[in-house]
Scaffold this motif. Sequence first.
Motif, PDB file in Angstrom:
ATOM      1  N   ALA A 227       0.689  -1.200  -0.093  1.00  0.00           N
ATOM      2  CA  ALA A 227      -0.135  -0.059  -0.118  1.00  0.00           C
ATOM      3  C   ALA A 227       0.809   1.473   0.120  1.00  0.00           C
ATOM      4  N   LEU A 228       1.897   1.241   0.871  1.00  0.00           N
ATOM      5  CA  LEU A 228       2.879   2.554   0.926  1.00  0.00           C
ATOM      6  C   LEU A 228       3.510   2.756  -0.529  1.00  0.00           C
ATOM      7  N   ALA A 229       3.964   1.613  -0.677  1.00  0.00           N
ATOM      8  CA  ALA A 229       4.581   1.985  -2.234  1.00  0.00           C
ATOM      9  C   ALA A 229       3.802   2.161  -3.363  1.00  0.00           C
ATOM     10  N   CYS A 230       2.447   1.808  -3.231  1.00  0.00           N
ATOM     11  CA  CYS A 230       1.675   2.331  -4.526  1.00  0.00           C
ATOM     12  C   CYS A 230       1.307   3.954  -4.379  1.00  0.00           C
ATOM     13  N   LEU A 231       1.286   4.151  -2.926  1.00  0.00           N
ATOM     14  CA  LEU A 231       1.118   5.688  -2.561  1.00  0.00           C
ATOM     15  C   LEU A 231       2.332   6.393  -2.953  1.00  0.00           C
ATOM     16  N   VAL A 232       3.571   6.101  -2.680  1.00  0.00           N
ATOM     17  CA  VAL A 232       4.797   6.683  -3.000  1.00  0.00           C
ATOM     18  C   VAL A 232       4.862   6.802  -4.510  1.00  0.00           C
ATOM     19  N   SER A 233       4.677   5.696  -5.244  1.00  0.00           N
ATOM     20  CA  SER A 233       4.685   5.710  -6.730  1.00  0.00           C
ATOM     21  C   SER A 233       3.481   6.539  -7.493  1.00  0.00           C
ATOM     22  N   LEU A 234       2.248   6.685  -6.654  1.00  0.00           N
ATOM     23  CA  LEU A 234       1.341   7.669  -7.177  1.00  0.00           C
ATOM     24  C   LEU A 234       1.676   9.054  -6.931  1.00  0.00           C
ATOM     25  N   PHE A 255      -4.146  22.433  -9.814  1.00  0.00           N
ATOM     26  CA  PHE A 255      -4.875  22.395  -8.539  1.00  0.00           C
ATOM     27  C   PHE A 255      -5.306  20.983  -8.078  1.00  0.00           C
ATOM     28  N   VAL A 256      -5.966  20.375  -9.003  1.00  0.00           N
ATOM     29  CA  VAL A 256      -6.338  18.987  -8.926  1.00  0.00           C
ATOM     30  C   VAL A 256      -5.347  17.946  -8.439  1.00  0.00           C
ATOM     31  N   LEU A 257      -4.023  18.127  -9.308  1.00  0.00           N
ATOM     32  CA  LEU A 257      -3.004  17.403  -9.078  1.00  0.00           C
ATOM     33  C   LEU A 257      -2.256  17.745  -7.465  1.00  0.00           C
ATOM     34  N   GLY A 258      -2.388  19.139  -7.241  1.00  0.00           N
ATOM     35  CA  GLY A 258      -1.771  19.311  -5.985  1.00  0.00           C
ATOM     36  C   GLY A 258      -2.528  18.561  -5.003  1.00  0.00           C
ATOM     37  N   LEU A 259      -3.995  18.522  -4.934  1.00  0.00           N
ATOM     38  CA  LEU A 259      -4.676  18.006  -4.185  1.00  0.00           C
ATOM     39  C   LEU A 259      -4.317  16.688  -3.737  1.00  0.00           C
ATOM     40  N   LEU A 260      -4.366  16.000  -5.215  1.00  0.00           N
ATOM     41  CA  LEU A 260      -3.941  14.477  -5.188  1.00  0.00           C
ATOM     42  C   LEU A 260      -2.614  14.438  -4.339  1.00  0.00           C
ATOM     43  N   LEU A 261      -1.824  15.219  -4.591  1.00  0.00           N
ATOM     44  CA  LEU A 261      -0.530  14.952  -3.867  1.00  0.00           C
ATOM     45  C   LEU A 261      -0.826  15.017  -2.357  1.00  0.00           C
ATOM     46  N   PHE A 262      -1.670  16.054  -1.864  1.00  0.00           N
ATOM     47  CA  PHE A 262      -1.800  16.071  -0.269  1.00  0.00           C
ATOM     48  C   PHE A 262      -2.721  14.875   0.110  1.00  0.00           C
ATOM     49  N   VAL A 263      -3.461  14.437  -0.672  1.00  0.00           N
ATOM     50  CA  VAL A 263      -4.417  13.189  -0.352  1.00  0.00           C
ATOM     51  C   VAL A 263      -3.635  12.013  -0.093  1.00  0.00           C
ATOM     52  N   VAL A 264      -2.512  12.043  -0.955  1.00  0.00           N
ATOM     53  CA  VAL A 264      -1.802  10.668  -1.103  1.00  0.00           C
ATOM     54  C   VAL A 264      -0.800  10.909   0.240  1.00  0.00           C
ATOM     55  N   GLY A 265      -0.191  11.955   0.386  1.00  0.00           N
ATOM     56  CA  GLY A 265       0.650  12.274   1.499  1.00  0.00           C
ATOM     57  C   GLY A 265       0.218  11.979   2.900  1.00  0.00           C
ATOM     58  N   ILE A 266      -1.216  12.490   2.860  1.00  0.00           N
ATOM     59  CA  ILE A 266      -1.833  12.486   4.095  1.00  0.00           C
ATOM     60  C   ILE A 266      -2.422  10.788   4.174  1.00  0.00           C
ATOM     61  N   SER A 267      -2.742  10.215   3.394  1.00  0.00           N
ATOM     62  CA  SER A 267      -3.131   8.734   3.318  1.00  0.00           C
ATOM     63  C   SER A 267      -1.926   8.056   3.949  1.00  0.00           C
ATOM     64  N   GLY A 268      -0.808   8.345   3.336  1.00  0.00           N
ATOM     65  CA  GLY A 268       0.520   7.604   3.695  1.00  0.00           C
ATOM     66  C   GLY A 268       0.746   7.814   5.208  1.00  0.00           C
ATOM     67  N   THR A 269       0.642   9.053   5.732  1.00  0.00           N
ATOM     68  CA  THR A 269       0.976   9.415   7.201  1.00  0.00           C
ATOM     69  C   THR A 269      -0.079   8.546   8.138  1.00  0.00           C
ATOM     70  N   ALA A 270      -1.465   8.760   7.735  1.00  0.00           N
ATOM     71  CA  ALA A 270      -2.532   7.814   8.319  1.00  0.00           C
ATOM     72  C   ALA A 270      -1.987   6.542   8.557  1.00  0.00           C
ATOM     73  N   LEU A 271      -1.657   5.889   7.292  1.00  0.00           N
ATOM     74  CA  LEU A 271      -1.173   4.676   7.485  1.00  0.00           C
ATOM     75  C   LEU A 271      -0.196   4.274   8.257  1.00  0.00           C
ATOM     76  N   ILE A 272       0.865   5.216   8.318  1.00  0.00           N
ATOM     77  CA  ILE A 272       1.896   5.222   9.439  1.00  0.00           C
ATOM     78  C   ILE A 272       1.623   4.998  10.707  1.00  0.00           C
ATOM     79  N   VAL A 273       0.854   5.749  11.124  1.00  0.00           N
ATOM     80  CA  VAL A 273       0.466   6.527  12.429  1.00  0.00           C
ATOM     81  C   VAL A 273      -0.394   5.381  12.797  1.00  0.00           C
ATOM     82  N   PHE A 274      -1.437   4.992  12.051  1.00  0.00           N
ATOM     83  CA  PHE A 274      -2.588   4.069  12.685  1.00  0.00           C
ATOM     84  C   PHE A 274      -1.963   2.654  12.931  1.00  0.00           C
TER      85      PHE A 274
END
Lengths: 330, 107
Positions: A227-234, A255-274
């Motif tokens: 999952a994390l590798a997918c997020l990093v590639s995305l 702007f849409v791509l910027g939002l995507l970058l942030f959603v991916v980054g936040i998902s990765g962070t959540a996956l690491i913290v949870f």
Amino acid sequence: MDLPLLSASFLAFTLTLYVILDGFDLGVGILLLFQPAKVARDHMVDSITPTWDGNETWIIMAGVTLLAAFPIAYSILLPAFYLPVILMLLALGFRGVTFEFRVQSKGHRRAWDVAFGVGSLVAALTQGFILGGLMQGVTVQNRHFAGSVLDIFRPLPIISGITLLFGYAVLGAGWLKLKSNVSLQYFASRSLRVFAPAFAAFFGIACIYAVRIQPGIRAQWASHGIALACLVSLFAIAAGTLTALSGKSRPALPFVLGLLLFVVGISGTALIVFPQIVPFSVSLWDAASSSTSQRLVMIGAACVTPVVLAYSAFAYWIFRGKTPENGWEA
Amino acid sequence: MTPSGIIATLAGWYVAETGRQPWVIYGILRTVDAVSPVPSQALLSTLIAFVCVYAVFLTAFLIFTFRIIRRGPVEAPPYAEASGSIKNAFRPHVLDSPKRLADSQFS
């Protein structure tokens, strides 16, 4: 029903909305420092005037949810991040008054715009410091913060602060490209060409460094590797597209791509913290308040959130389209 | 007499805060037990920072307020203000387009 998990999901939801919404208006504030023309600066501020304070609602929601639903996490994290949190508040305060003061000022408009930009920049940096402080792990003994308030000034929080600064600048440039006229779109494209690769590079450095210093993150990589590798590639693909297309894309794409970058980054962070809430020592169930408090928070959230979402959507809808050349009141 | 309301509010607040000591939540939590593990130097430096920043805000606020008062009331704009109707609110740039601007002068 797993109330702490529900509260934690709500907390993640409010934090995500805060980061992407206040992210772009802080980003516009950061870019103000690089815009020499007064007319263009006025236009940039006009593009965020109708929505910036609504965007900041979400950090208050997040703070209240953390306090009421996870009091133990609150009592550990707030002392641990005392200095960046207070600095962030001062910076946001500075920026908040500048919206009004810059218009009133006669001869010192430039100085107030610098204050606006520096306020945005410091707010972005300190939020990145807090994220980095979470990722390097918080020292906890007997459910109390046992580290130093200066732990935050280590390499990972500093790298993370710069990363978020660049990230917000990318969101801000995307927003300007979406909302502004031709000459500012050119400025936005130039900003994207600088900040998009810088954001991606620092994000990469922060990830690698975090994995090196924090065994907790390595453990999460071991269990959620795919999952994390997918997020990093995305992330890499989106950042590459953003850099390559910054000049000639449709106005909405950056702007849409910027939002995507942030959603991916936040998902990765959540996956690491949870499932921790204080990485990497206190789980969200250990930090949760009594189920009565949890229920009260969730009922309150269920009543208030739709109203806030509705009035925010209404504000964005009214002020949709390009920002008028002479501002909203002209 | 103008500041008397502010003084009364602040004085009442001071009485409540000091009168409740040594409790932070009366009868439940003592102030000593509620203190966070942040060193006093950090608290002092942020307190100084707050005072300095708010002094700047207050100075600017007073300068701008007195300037606005000295300038006196502004003449009403030559065009109609955006009306409170939701129908108008849903139209972007009601006052921006020259035609709408012309229309609004007659309405």
